[in-house]
Design a protein around this motif. Sequence first.
Motif, PDB file in Angstrom:
ATOM      1  N   GLY A   1       0.782  -1.228   0.000  1.00 52.06           N
ATOM      2  CA  GLY A   1       0.000   0.000   0.000  1.00 52.06           C
ATOM      3  C   GLY A   1       0.815   1.280   0.000  1.00 52.06           C
ATOM      4  O   GLY A   1       0.235   2.370  -0.013  1.00 52.06           O
ATOM      5  N   VAL A   2       2.144   1.187   0.008  1.00 52.25           N
ATOM      6  CA  VAL A   2       2.944   2.418  -0.027  1.00 52.25           C
ATOM      7  C   VAL A   2       2.946   2.988  -1.442  1.00 52.25           C
ATOM      8  O   VAL A   2       2.746   2.271  -2.416  1.00 52.25           O
ATOM      9  N   LYS A   3       3.190   4.274  -1.526  1.00 54.82           N
ATOM     10  CA  LYS A   3       3.310   4.920  -2.833  1.00 54.82           C
ATOM     11  C   LYS A   3       4.638   4.496  -3.450  1.00 54.82           C
ATOM     12  O   LYS A   3       5.671   4.447  -2.762  1.00 54.82           O
ATOM     13  N   PHE A   4       4.614   4.167  -4.742  1.00 57.48           N
ATOM     14  CA  PHE A   4       5.841   3.737  -5.407  1.00 57.48           C
ATOM     15  C   PHE A   4       5.767   4.035  -6.891  1.00 57.48           C
ATOM     16  O   PHE A   4       4.692   4.240  -7.454  1.00 57.48           O
ATOM     17  N   GLU A   5       6.943   4.056  -7.521  1.00 57.32           N
ATOM     18  CA  GLU A   5       7.054   4.196  -8.973  1.00 57.32           C
ATOM     19  C   GLU A   5       8.094   3.200  -9.458  1.00 57.32           C
ATOM     20  O   GLU A   5       9.184   3.106  -8.892  1.00 57.32           O
ATOM     21  N   VAL A   6       7.751   2.479 -10.515  1.00 60.25           N
ATOM     22  CA  VAL A   6       8.680   1.541 -11.136  1.00 60.25           C
ATOM     23  C   VAL A   6       9.410   2.271 -12.251  1.00 60.25           C
ATOM     24  O   VAL A   6       8.793   2.931 -13.080  1.00 60.25           O
ATOM     25  N   HIS A   7      10.730   2.147 -12.245  1.00 66.62           N
ATOM     26  CA  HIS A   7      11.579   2.740 -13.271  1.00 66.62           C
ATOM     27  C   HIS A   7      12.376   1.615 -13.932  1.00 66.62           C
ATOM     28  O   HIS A   7      12.389   0.488 -13.431  1.00 66.62           O
ATOM     29  N   PRO A   8      13.049   1.874 -15.025  1.00 68.74           N
ATOM     30  CA  PRO A   8      13.735   0.788 -15.738  1.00 68.74           C
ATOM     31  C   PRO A   8      14.764   0.016 -14.910  1.00 68.74           C
ATOM     32  O   PRO A   8      14.911  -1.187 -15.088  1.00 68.74           O
ATOM     33  N   LEU A   9      15.470   0.686 -14.008  1.00 68.69           N
ATOM     34  CA  LEU A   9      16.547   0.015 -13.290  1.00 68.69           C
ATOM     35  C   LEU A   9      16.317  -0.101 -11.789  1.00 68.69           C
ATOM     36  O   LEU A   9      17.124  -0.712 -11.087  1.00 68.69           O
ATOM     37  N   GLU A  10      15.244   0.502 -11.286  1.00 65.33           N
ATOM     38  CA  GLU A  10      14.950   0.451  -9.860  1.00 65.33           C
ATOM     39  C   GLU A  10      13.523   0.898  -9.619  1.00 65.33           C
ATOM     40  O   GLU A  10      12.873   1.462 -10.506  1.00 65.33           O
ATOM     41  N   THR A  11      13.053   0.639  -8.420  1.00 58.97           N
ATOM     42  CA  THR A  11      11.727   1.073  -8.008  1.00 58.97           C
ATOM     43  C   THR A  11      11.892   1.975  -6.797  1.00 58.97           C
ATOM     44  O   THR A  11      12.652   1.654  -5.879  1.00 58.97           O
ATOM     45  N   THR A  12      11.197   3.108  -6.794  1.00 58.94           N
ATOM     46  CA  THR A  12      11.277   4.044  -5.686  1.00 58.94           C
ATOM     47  C   THR A  12       9.992   3.978  -4.878  1.00 58.94           C
ATOM     48  O   THR A  12       8.897   4.024  -5.429  1.00 58.94           O
ATOM     49  N   MET A  13      10.169   3.868  -3.553  1.00 58.74           N
ATOM     50  CA  MET A  13       9.041   3.835  -2.626  1.00 58.74           C
ATOM     51  C   MET A  13       9.083   5.082  -1.752  1.00 58.74           C
ATOM     52  O   MET A  13      10.154   5.631  -1.480  1.00 58.74           O
ATOM     53  N   GLU A  14       7.910   5.479  -1.282  1.00 63.99           N
ATOM     54  CA  GLU A  14       7.777   6.652  -0.434  1.00 63.99           C
ATOM     55  C   GLU A  14       7.028   6.234   0.820  1.00 63.99           C
ATOM     56  O   GLU A  14       5.985   5.592   0.731  1.00 63.99           O
ATOM     57  N   GLY A  15       7.567   6.558   1.992  1.00 62.25           N
ATOM     58  CA  GLY A  15       6.864   6.204   3.217  1.00 62.25           C
ATOM     59  C   GLY A  15       7.738   6.324   4.442  1.00 62.25           C
ATOM     60  O   GLY A  15       8.750   7.025   4.446  1.00 62.25           O
ATOM     61  N   ASP A  16       7.328   5.625   5.498  1.00 65.36           N
ATOM     62  CA  ASP A  16       8.087   5.574   6.731  1.00 65.36           C
ATOM     63  C   ASP A  16       9.306   4.682   6.525  1.00 65.36           C
ATOM     64  O   ASP A  16       9.177   3.551   6.041  1.00 65.36           O
ATOM     65  N   MET A  17      10.479   5.164   6.912  1.00 66.70           N
ATOM     66  CA  MET A  17      11.715   4.442   6.626  1.00 66.70           C
ATOM     67  C   MET A  17      11.691   3.010   7.173  1.00 66.70           C
ATOM     68  O   MET A  17      12.072   2.077   6.472  1.00 66.70           O
ATOM     69  N   GLU A  18      11.246   2.828   8.394  1.00 63.86           N
ATOM     70  CA  GLU A  18      11.228   1.484   8.969  1.00 63.86           C
ATOM     71  C   GLU A  18      10.296   0.559   8.192  1.00 63.86           C
ATOM     72  O   GLU A  18      10.623  -0.602   7.947  1.00 63.86           O
ATOM     73  N   GLU A  19       9.143   1.070   7.785  1.00 61.70           N
ATOM     74  CA  GLU A  19       8.205   0.265   7.001  1.00 61.70           C
ATOM     75  C   GLU A  19       8.808  -0.119   5.651  1.00 61.70           C
ATOM     76  O   GLU A  19       8.675  -1.258   5.193  1.00 61.70           O
ATOM     77  N   LEU A  20       9.501   0.828   5.015  1.00 61.38           N
ATOM     78  CA  LEU A  20      10.102   0.551   3.707  1.00 61.38           C
ATOM     79  C   LEU A  20      11.197  -0.503   3.810  1.00 61.38           C
ATOM     80  O   LEU A  20      11.301  -1.384   2.955  1.00 61.38           O
ATOM     81  N   PHE A  21      11.999  -0.439   4.879  1.00 57.28           N
ATOM     82  CA  PHE A  21      13.021  -1.477   5.067  1.00 57.28           C
ATOM     83  C   PHE A  21      12.391  -2.838   5.334  1.00 57.28           C
ATOM     84  O   PHE A  21      12.920  -3.868   4.901  1.00 57.28           O
TER      85      PHE A  21
END
Length: 96
Positions: free
Chosen positions: A35-55
Motif C-alpha cells: 500500500g505504499v506509494k511507489f514508482e517503477v523505473h527501468p533500473l529500480e523502483t522508488t518507494m515513499e513512506g516511513d523508513m522502517e516500514e520501507l526497510f
Amino acid sequence: MANALISVQIIPKTKNGENVIPYVDEAIKIIEESGVKFEVHPLETTMEGDMEELFHIISLMNKKMIEIGSSNVITQIKVLYQPTGIEMEDLTGKYR
C-alpha cells in the motif's frame, strides 16, 4: 507525510540462469500489496513512506526471492531520509 524515499534494485540469482523478470515482478507485487506509494523505473523502483516500514518491505522482497527459488539475492538501496517529510513530487515534480 513520508519521512523517506527509498530506491531499490533487487537482483535474484536464478538456479539455471533463467530470466529474472518473473522474480522482479514478484518483488514489485510485494510493494503493491504493502500500500505504499511507489514508482517503477527501468533500473529500480522508488518507494515513499516511513523508513522502517520501507526497510521491512525490502526484507519481505528478499525473503520472497528465496522462497520462489533464488539461491541468493543482491539488493541495492538508495535512501533519502528527511524527518521533516519528503515526497517523490518534491524532487521530480518540475519534470512532469
